[in-house]
Scaffold this motif. Structure first.
Motif, PDB file in Angstrom:
ATOM      1  N   MET A  16       0.736  -1.135   0.141  1.00  0.00           N
ATOM      2  CA  MET A  16       0.079   0.049   0.027  1.00  0.00           C
ATOM      3  C   MET A  16       1.001   1.253  -0.139  1.00  0.00           C
ATOM      4  SD  MET A  16      -3.301   0.166   2.448  1.00  0.00           S
ATOM      5  CE  MET A  16      -3.530   1.790   3.195  1.00  0.00           C
ATOM      6  N   ALA A  17       1.890   1.162   0.707  1.00  0.00           N
ATOM      7  CA  ALA A  17       2.807   2.300   0.751  1.00  0.00           C
ATOM      8  C   ALA A  17       3.474   2.525  -0.563  1.00  0.00           C
ATOM      9  CB  ALA A  17       3.955   2.111   1.836  1.00  0.00           C
ATOM     10  N   ALA A  18       3.771   1.576  -1.131  1.00  0.00           N
ATOM     11  CA  ALA A  18       4.343   1.669  -2.466  1.00  0.00           C
ATOM     12  C   ALA A  18       3.460   2.167  -3.433  1.00  0.00           C
ATOM     13  CB  ALA A  18       4.995   0.363  -2.944  1.00  0.00           C
ATOM     14  N   ALA A  19       2.303   1.711  -3.569  1.00  0.00           N
ATOM     15  CA  ALA A  19       1.271   2.448  -4.352  1.00  0.00           C
ATOM     16  C   ALA A  19       1.219   3.782  -4.045  1.00  0.00           C
ATOM     17  CB  ALA A  19       0.032   1.373  -4.136  1.00  0.00           C
ATOM     18  N   GLY A  20       1.145   4.324  -2.767  1.00  0.00           N
ATOM     19  CA  GLY A  20       0.880   5.564  -2.643  1.00  0.00           C
ATOM     20  C   GLY A  20       2.160   6.468  -2.973  1.00  0.00           C
ATOM     21  N   ILE A  21       3.207   6.048  -3.027  1.00  0.00           N
ATOM     22  CA  ILE A  21       4.472   6.852  -3.409  1.00  0.00           C
ATOM     23  C   ILE A  21       4.149   6.786  -5.100  1.00  0.00           C
ATOM     24  CG2 ILE A  21       6.863   6.564  -3.697  1.00  0.00           C
ATOM     25  CD1 ILE A  21       7.163   5.437  -0.806  1.00  0.00           C
ATOM     26  N   LYS A  22       3.906   5.663  -5.496  1.00  0.00           N
ATOM     27  CA  LYS A  22       3.642   5.633  -6.862  1.00  0.00           C
ATOM     28  C   LYS A  22       2.529   6.716  -7.496  1.00  0.00           C
ATOM     29  CE  LYS A  22       2.628   2.868 -10.931  1.00  0.00           C
ATOM     30  NZ  LYS A  22       2.115   4.013 -11.765  1.00  0.00           N
ATOM     31  N   PHE A  23       1.545   6.585  -6.692  1.00  0.00           N
ATOM     32  CA  PHE A  23       0.219   7.632  -7.021  1.00  0.00           C
ATOM     33  C   PHE A  23       0.650   8.998  -6.877  1.00  0.00           C
ATOM     34  CE2 PHE A  23      -3.045   4.577  -5.596  1.00  0.00           C
ATOM     35  CZ  PHE A  23      -2.911   3.746  -6.996  1.00  0.00           C
TER      36      PHE A  23
END
Length: 77
Positions: A16-23
């Motif tokens: 979830m954190a990786a997706a947040g950084i990507k967004f």
């Protein structure tokens, strides 16, 4: 088995954190992804994902360290 379950519990917030950084990164480069109608909504979602996952991870570590008695006196219940 317990270590594997702990790994899975920490894997989900990590993704979830990786997706947040990507967004947030995609918003910075003005790359709008499919489920979001606006860039500002994409950034807010990314910031929320990152914040929630870091909060969960920090709480998990604090709980584990409290059980082992490795925290400062101000963090002991």
């Amino acid at each position: 088995m317990a270590r594997f379950l702990a790994f899975l519990v920490l894997l989900i917030p990590g993704i979830m954190a990786a997706a947040g950084i990507k967004f947030m990164r995609d918003t910075l480069f003005a790359d709008l992804l499919a489920p979001f109608p606006a860039l500002w909504l994409q950034f807010i979602t990314g910031a929320l994902f990152l914040t929630v996952s870091l909060w969960f991870f920090a709480g998990f570590l604090l709980h584990r360290d409290r059980k082992r008695g490795k925290v400062q006196k101000r963090f002991v219940k």
